[in-house]
Enzyme design. Sequence first.
Site, mmCIF file in Angstrom:
data_model
loop_
_atom_site.group_PDB
_atom_site.id
_atom_site.type_symbol
_atom_site.label_atom_id
_atom_site.label_comp_id
_atom_site.label_asym_id
_atom_site.label_seq_id
_atom_site.Cartn_x
_atom_site.Cartn_y
_atom_site.Cartn_z
ATOM 1 N N ARG A 60 0.843 -1.203 0.000
ATOM 2 C CA ARG A 60 0.000 0.000 0.000
ATOM 3 C C ARG A 60 0.875 1.249 0.000
ATOM 4 O O ARG A 60 0.501 2.274 -0.553
ATOM 5 C CB ARG A 60 -0.913 0.005 1.234
ATOM 6 C CG ARG A 60 -1.929 -1.111 1.274
ATOM 7 C CD ARG A 60 -2.779 -0.985 2.535
ATOM 8 N NE ARG A 60 -3.727 -2.071 2.721
ATOM 9 C CZ ARG A 60 -3.462 -3.170 3.424
ATOM 10 N NH1 ARG A 60 -2.299 -3.339 4.005
ATOM 11 N NH2 ARG A 60 -4.390 -4.112 3.553
ATOM 12 N N VAL A 97 -10.805 6.728 2.420
ATOM 13 C CA VAL A 97 -10.636 5.299 2.145
ATOM 14 C C VAL A 97 -9.326 5.023 1.386
ATOM 15 O O VAL A 97 -8.704 3.973 1.566
ATOM 16 C CB VAL A 97 -11.838 4.749 1.333
ATOM 17 C CG1 VAL A 97 -11.636 3.293 0.955
ATOM 18 C CG2 VAL A 97 -13.138 4.909 2.122
ATOM 19 N N ASP A 125 -10.605 -4.425 8.626
ATOM 20 C CA ASP A 125 -9.661 -5.398 9.188
ATOM 21 C C ASP A 125 -10.351 -6.243 10.263
ATOM 22 O O ASP A 125 -10.126 -7.457 10.356
ATOM 23 C CB ASP A 125 -8.436 -4.663 9.757
ATOM 24 C CG ASP A 125 -7.688 -3.892 8.676
ATOM 25 O OD1 ASP A 125 -7.638 -4.392 7.533
ATOM 26 O OD2 ASP A 125 -7.174 -2.795 8.957
ATOM 27 N N ARG A 147 -12.578 -8.814 8.661
ATOM 28 C CA ARG A 147 -11.803 -9.975 8.174
ATOM 29 C C ARG A 147 -11.497 -10.911 9.345
ATOM 30 O O ARG A 147 -11.676 -12.134 9.239
ATOM 31 C CB ARG A 147 -10.504 -9.493 7.518
ATOM 32 C CG ARG A 147 -10.755 -8.867 6.163
ATOM 33 C CD ARG A 147 -9.471 -8.414 5.485
ATOM 34 N NE ARG A 147 -9.797 -7.961 4.130
ATOM 35 C CZ ARG A 147 -9.207 -6.956 3.511
ATOM 36 N NH1 ARG A 147 -8.231 -6.285 4.099
ATOM 37 N NH2 ARG A 147 -9.572 -6.618 2.285
ATOM 38 N N HIS A 199 -3.222 0.794 8.942
ATOM 39 C CA HIS A 199 -3.744 -0.190 7.986
ATOM 40 C C HIS A 199 -2.589 -0.679 7.111
ATOM 41 O O HIS A 199 -2.463 -0.321 5.952
ATOM 42 C CB HIS A 199 -4.833 0.470 7.141
ATOM 43 C CG HIS A 199 -5.520 -0.454 6.190
ATOM 44 N ND1 HIS A 199 -6.120 -1.626 6.577
ATOM 45 C CD2 HIS A 199 -5.724 -0.356 4.850
ATOM 46 C CE1 HIS A 199 -6.650 -2.212 5.514
ATOM 47 N NE2 HIS A 199 -6.415 -1.471 4.449
HETATM 48 N N1 LIG Z 1 -8.849 1.829 3.527
HETATM 49 C C1 LIG Z 1 -9.033 0.593 3.099
HETATM 50 O O1 LIG Z 1 -9.231 -0.321 3.887
HETATM 51 C C2 LIG Z 1 -9.060 0.317 1.630
HETATM 52 C C3 LIG Z 1 -8.538 1.226 0.756
HETATM 53 N N2 LIG Z 1 -8.570 0.992 -0.600
HETATM 54 C C4 LIG Z 1 -8.015 2.039 -1.453
HETATM 55 O O2 LIG Z 1 -9.079 2.769 -2.048
HETATM 56 C C5 LIG Z 1 -8.628 3.347 -3.281
HETATM 57 C C6 LIG Z 1 -9.624 3.028 -4.405
HETATM 58 O O3 LIG Z 1 -9.622 1.652 -4.687
HETATM 59 P P1 LIG Z 1 -10.497 1.087 -5.917
HETATM 60 O O4 LIG Z 1 -11.832 1.715 -5.916
HETATM 61 O O5 LIG Z 1 -10.361 -0.366 -5.906
HETATM 62 O O6 LIG Z 1 -9.655 1.696 -7.145
HETATM 63 P P2 LIG Z 1 -10.210 1.983 -8.616
HETATM 64 O O7 LIG Z 1 -9.012 2.166 -9.479
HETATM 65 O O8 LIG Z 1 -11.230 0.974 -8.997
HETATM 66 O O9 LIG Z 1 -10.959 3.396 -8.463
HETATM 67 C C7 LIG Z 1 -10.300 4.574 -8.160
HETATM 68 C C8 LIG Z 1 -11.030 5.703 -8.881
HETATM 69 O O10 LIG Z 1 -10.470 6.962 -8.478
HETATM 70 C C9 LIG Z 1 -10.579 7.815 -9.600
HETATM 71 N N3 LIG Z 1 -9.720 8.978 -9.467
HETATM 72 C C10 LIG Z 1 -8.376 9.064 -9.636
HETATM 73 N N4 LIG Z 1 -7.988 10.342 -9.444
HETATM 74 C C11 LIG Z 1 -9.092 11.052 -9.124
HETATM 75 C C12 LIG Z 1 -9.327 12.410 -8.814
HETATM 76 N N5 LIG Z 1 -8.339 13.316 -8.779
HETATM 77 N N6 LIG Z 1 -10.579 12.799 -8.546
HETATM 78 C C13 LIG Z 1 -11.589 11.916 -8.582
HETATM 79 N N7 LIG Z 1 -11.443 10.600 -8.867
HETATM 80 C C14 LIG Z 1 -10.195 10.196 -9.149
HETATM 81 C C15 LIG Z 1 -10.193 6.911 -10.770
HETATM 82 O O11 LIG Z 1 -10.595 7.464 -12.009
HETATM 83 C C16 LIG Z 1 -10.927 5.641 -10.409
HETATM 84 O O12 LIG Z 1 -12.235 5.602 -10.976
HETATM 85 C C17 LIG Z 1 -7.216 2.774 -3.497
HETATM 86 O O13 LIG Z 1 -6.255 3.719 -3.081
HETATM 87 C C18 LIG Z 1 -7.194 1.549 -2.615
HETATM 88 O O14 LIG Z 1 -5.897 1.188 -2.224
HETATM 89 C C19 LIG Z 1 -9.152 -0.118 -1.130
HETATM 90 C C20 LIG Z 1 -9.678 -1.068 -0.277
HETATM 91 C C21 LIG Z 1 -9.623 -0.956 1.161
HETATM 92 O O1 LIG Z 2 -4.984 -4.357 0.014
HETATM 93 C C1 LIG Z 2 -5.221 -3.266 -0.535
HETATM 94 O O2 LIG Z 2 -4.402 -2.638 -1.213
HETATM 95 C C2 LIG Z 2 -6.585 -2.679 -0.340
HETATM 96 C C3 LIG Z 2 -6.828 -2.649 1.109
HETATM 97 O O3 LIG Z 2 -6.377 -1.756 1.812
HETATM 98 C C4 LIG Z 2 -7.415 -3.843 1.717
HETATM 99 O O4 LIG Z 2 -8.096 -4.614 1.049
HETATM 100 O O5 LIG Z 2 -7.191 -4.021 2.926
#
Ligand SMILES: NC(=O)C1=CN([C@@H]2O[C@H](COP(=O)(O)OP(=O)(O)OC[C@H]3O[C@@H](n4cnc5c(N)ncnc54)[C@H](O)[C@@H]3O)[C@@H](O)[C@H]2O)C=CC1
Ligand SMILES: O=C([O-])CC(=O)C(=O)O
Length: 310
Positions: A89, A119, A149, A152, A176
């Site tokens: 990450r 997020v 977490d 899970r 995280h």
């Molecule tokens: N906190 C947590 O537990 C988790 C965090 N994540 C994180 O969440 C983020 C999103 O993950 P996904 O949805 O799977 O990725 P994704 O790639 O499917 O979606 C990300 C979206 O953000 C958009 N984007 C990029 N720059 C932007 C901007 N300046 N303004 C508006 N939109 C913009 C993209 O066009 C894309 O549609 C990632 O950084 C991922 O690591 C994902 C899962 C768990």
């Molecule tokens: O693993 C990743 O990159 C997305 C995330 O934070 C998770 O699923 O816990």
Amino acid sequence: MMRKKVTIVGSGNVGATAAHWIAAKELADVVLLDVVEGVPQGKALDLLQAMPIEKRDCSIIGTNDYADTANSDVVVITAGIARKPGMSRDDLLTTNHGIMSKVVGEVVKASPNTIIIVVSNPLDAMAQTAFKQAGFPRERVIGMAGVLDSARFRTFIAEELKVSVENVTAFVLGGHGDTMVPLSRYSTMAGIPITELIAPDRLKELETRTANGGAEIVKHLKTGSAYYAPSAAAVEMVEAILKDKKKILPCAAYLQGEYGITGLYVGVPCKLGAKGLEQIIEIKLTPEEQAALQKSADSVKELCTVIGVA
Ligand SMILES: NC(=O)C1=CN([C@@H]2O[C@H](COP(=O)(O)OP(=O)(O)OC[C@H]3O[C@@H](n4cnc5c(N)ncnc54)[C@H](O)[C@@H]3O)[C@@H](O)[C@H]2O)C=CC1
Ligand SMILES: O=C([O-])CC(=O)C(=O)O
């Protein structure tokens, strides 16, 4: 009564699925925003057309314009890049820091009184970025990770004990990342500490699987990371706020001396209600647990230093 309004920035996997959960629960009107033209519009329209079937009344719009997000009650920020196999990450740090800074500037202009749920990864450093950029009190910038977490960990415990997931509570604290701290001592099955039900070696395996939970899914998917459970976790936080539930959930919060940590976002038990973060619950930790939490906080601080938000 006016319906509540939730904006989701980033209409990718996590963002669009969060919109789906919000609409399915009829929690609020939803605005999906993205930089890519057409994607938020198309996903929002598609989801909207599911509402007659699901018997839910929500407005769902997709946009590239922050004017449409004005006066949102809650803004969930999922914008940014996700990791692929072989990445951590932390490899997302610089790119997502740039995206987060820009997004938060726009969010705050359109919705100065909103509550932000972060997020994007690396989560704790991105929450810290959002907090510094927004200039909001800590009550209105909260990071989502601990709910995921812990979910899970609860899944693995329920499977192990062959009981309903509803019977299992669990807390995962810390940042995280690999150093997160699953707190077995405070995890229960029907009120019984799991430390009395699962042998220490086996429990260690479940804790390790939890800490690697994100990577396990990335390895399967190959093209991105988890999104069903992450979006459900963010929406549990949204629901706690919109319904003023006073719900205790593990969230990344800006600590000001709690747990001996100051000036940093780290995952701790929080009470969420209409004001956002309403209380940080300080539970008693053993010296080993405290040391693990401190180690986790140290790794968050390192990242924050790299991007100049420590
Ligand atoms: N906190 C947590 O537990 C988790 C965090 N994540 C994180 O969440 C983020 C999103 O993950 P996904 O949805 O799977 O990725 P994704 O790639 O499917 O979606 C990300 C979206 O953000 C958009 N984007 C990029 N720059 C932007 C901007 N300046 N303004 C508006 N939109 C913009 C993209 O066009 C894309 O549609 C990632 O950084 C991922 O690591 C994902 C899962 C768990
Ligand atoms: O693993 C990743 O990159 C997305 C995330 O934070 C998770 O699923 O816990």
